[in-house]
Design a protein around this motif. Sequence first.
Motif, mmCIF file in Angstrom:
data_model
loop_
_atom_site.group_PDB
_atom_site.id
_atom_site.type_symbol
_atom_site.label_atom_id
_atom_site.label_comp_id
_atom_site.label_asym_id
_atom_site.label_seq_id
_atom_site.Cartn_x
_atom_site.Cartn_y
_atom_site.Cartn_z
ATOM 1 N N VAL A 1 -5.902 12.653 2.376
ATOM 2 C CA VAL A 1 -5.096 11.453 2.259
ATOM 3 C C VAL A 1 -5.810 10.287 1.578
ATOM 4 C CG1 VAL A 1 -3.400 9.527 3.229
ATOM 5 C CG2 VAL A 1 -3.498 11.828 4.304
ATOM 6 N N LEU B 1 -4.829 2.106 9.905
ATOM 7 C CA LEU B 1 -5.752 3.125 9.885
ATOM 8 C C LEU B 1 -7.145 2.539 9.946
ATOM 9 C CD1 LEU B 1 -4.780 5.029 6.650
ATOM 10 C CD2 LEU B 1 -4.659 5.574 8.910
ATOM 11 N N TRP C 1 3.869 11.655 -0.254
ATOM 12 C CA TRP C 1 3.372 10.170 -0.130
ATOM 13 C C TRP C 1 4.165 9.049 0.500
ATOM 14 C CZ3 TRP C 1 6.912 11.898 -3.788
ATOM 15 C CH2 TRP C 1 7.856 11.241 -4.114
ATOM 16 N N ARG D 1 -1.108 12.331 -0.598
ATOM 17 C CA ARG D 1 -1.758 13.713 -0.157
ATOM 18 C C ARG D 1 -1.418 14.624 -1.302
ATOM 19 N NH1 ARG D 1 -2.207 15.088 5.355
ATOM 20 N NH2 ARG D 1 -0.027 15.306 5.528
ATOM 21 N N TYR E 1 0.370 5.678 0.306
ATOM 22 C CA TYR E 1 -0.717 6.612 0.576
ATOM 23 C C TYR E 1 -0.051 8.020 -0.041
ATOM 24 C CZ TYR E 1 -2.250 2.834 3.579
ATOM 25 O OH TYR E 1 -2.696 1.641 4.018
ATOM 26 N N THR F 1 -9.300 6.889 3.173
ATOM 27 C CA THR F 1 -8.563 6.704 4.599
ATOM 28 C C THR F 1 -9.215 7.573 5.314
ATOM 29 O OG1 THR F 1 -6.984 8.302 4.325
ATOM 30 C CG2 THR F 1 -6.312 6.521 3.282
ATOM 31 N N ASP G 1 0.771 -1.371 0.121
ATOM 32 C CA ASP G 1 0.292 0.089 0.099
ATOM 33 C C ASP G 1 0.721 1.376 0.026
ATOM 34 O OD1 ASP G 1 -2.564 -1.251 -0.120
ATOM 35 O OD2 ASP G 1 -2.618 -1.325 2.160
ATOM 36 N N PRO H 1 1.256 5.290 6.546
ATOM 37 C CA PRO H 1 0.390 6.441 6.687
ATOM 38 C C PRO H 1 0.615 7.458 7.796
ATOM 39 C CG PRO H 1 -0.773 4.389 7.417
ATOM 40 C CD PRO H 1 0.687 3.883 6.707
ATOM 41 N N ALA I 1 0.207 11.612 8.831
ATOM 42 C CA ALA I 1 -1.060 11.729 10.029
ATOM 43 C C ALA I 1 -1.184 13.039 10.681
ATOM 44 C CB ALA I 1 -1.053 10.644 10.845
ATOM 45 N N ARG J 1 -5.340 6.453 -0.683
ATOM 46 C CA ARG J 1 -4.759 5.147 -0.730
ATOM 47 C C ARG J 1 -4.826 4.989 -2.277
ATOM 48 N NH1 ARG J 1 -6.618 0.158 -1.932
ATOM 49 N NH2 ARG J 1 -5.419 -1.774 -1.602
#
Length: 472
Positions: free
Chosen positions: A78, A194, A33, A25, A23, A73, A21, A37, A41, A80
């Motif tokens: 944010v 998450l 990225w 923004r 993540y 998420t 995975d 995550p 946060a 995924r």
Amino acid sequence: MTAPVGPRGLALERREIGEKDVYYRVGPGRLEWSEDPADLAGGSDGQPPDRHLPAPGTLLALVHGLAPPPDATPLPGVRRLALGTAVHVGPDGVTVSRRRPPLPAESGSLLGAVADVLAAAPDDYAIAYGGGLSSAFLAVAALAVGHRPQLVHADLGLPGFRPAPAPLRGLDVRRVPIDVFDLLDHHRAPLGGLTPTLPDVEFPRRLAAALSSAAGRPLASAALLEDLAAAKLSDLDMGYRDWRLLTCEPFHLSGVLPSLREAADLLAQGVVRSDRPDAGVPKDAQPLDGPPPPPPLGRRDLPVMTPQGRVALQTTQQASLSVWKDHLDFLGPLLGRADAGVTERVPRDSLVLPALEPSVLGALEALPPERLGRVSRGLFRNNGPLVAAVARHRVRGLRRASSSFDLRLAAAAYLHRERAKIIDELERESALADMGMIDPGAVAGLLRSGPGRADHALPLLRLLWIDRWLKG
């Protein structure tokens, strides 16, 4: 996941199922990225990252086995990185686009594609053998490349008669006793991430780890093979033999359809008809000339939610189903089923999973629906390539129940044994009850009703795992 850097900028792209995975923004002229995550946060100045809980409706959707949207998420802004999604940073800013991952054009058989994956697998692997069609097919594929892997079978000790797994010529089956209650213990539910980890994924992960440890070698699994090598009745072109629909009853609960036209109409609408005289106006009945019924949002709800919880679930479910439908339509039936299956119930770590290899997916995509399923002698017979390969090896006595059936049965047995302790815990403290989402008394009532409410066992177990995650 790729992140090439060049004169035209940088791009993140998810091309294969099962990749780790990522993540990201998107901000004004920037892209953040991370594979963790927690990096996105919001913690700063050396402080721990903020904890952002999923919305109450999302938690209740998880209780009912409904996965959040593929890119969702609980972190503000944010996302995924979903399968087929690309995020590009260039001179013109940040753009997000989608492109269906291409699959290799395969001209060989499905058995050959799976055998090639096993030929490249780590030496001296074992096969998780449940005694069903897909794991038997995987064993036959191993024999096709001259391998003689050990077949390890989980002896879960569940109630009811359980015949010995079907033997395969040339391969030994080792039965491994497993403490199923230890695997499902909600006190051992993972507390990170998450969103809560559900027993749907954690149970097979722990089971695979136990089998791999007992065998002392890597484990190959047939997970998703049976799902992906399947057709729906509506996919088949009946042609001049469409009268066979009248002998087949996969889409109505009782009674006999009087004409081919009614059979074809029901099949096209994807609805279910019931002719039970004592049912009044059945919930699942629908006039043939009317539109399909709305999604049955409340029909399978766990009857422990407060009115506030029911509203939260329905709102979340409607939004989530819309996003999932768009994602699955974009990927197509095969990749869509594979991506959803990995999301909902397949552990990805430390397993050889031939079903997710691009060459196997390419071989599956090359198969027309008529090779996967057919109507014969009043039955819709599915999984044609798997059935044919196993039949050629003369394997008899295959188990028909799915692995999800084992999980539901195990959940019912665990809750029945631990019900007194669980009721006591819920009466003292429940995070979902504190949110106003569930009624602990109703949960206790279901637990006291015992095996008679086994249909609610898995959602109840998910509820306990999620409650534990919230308190942790």
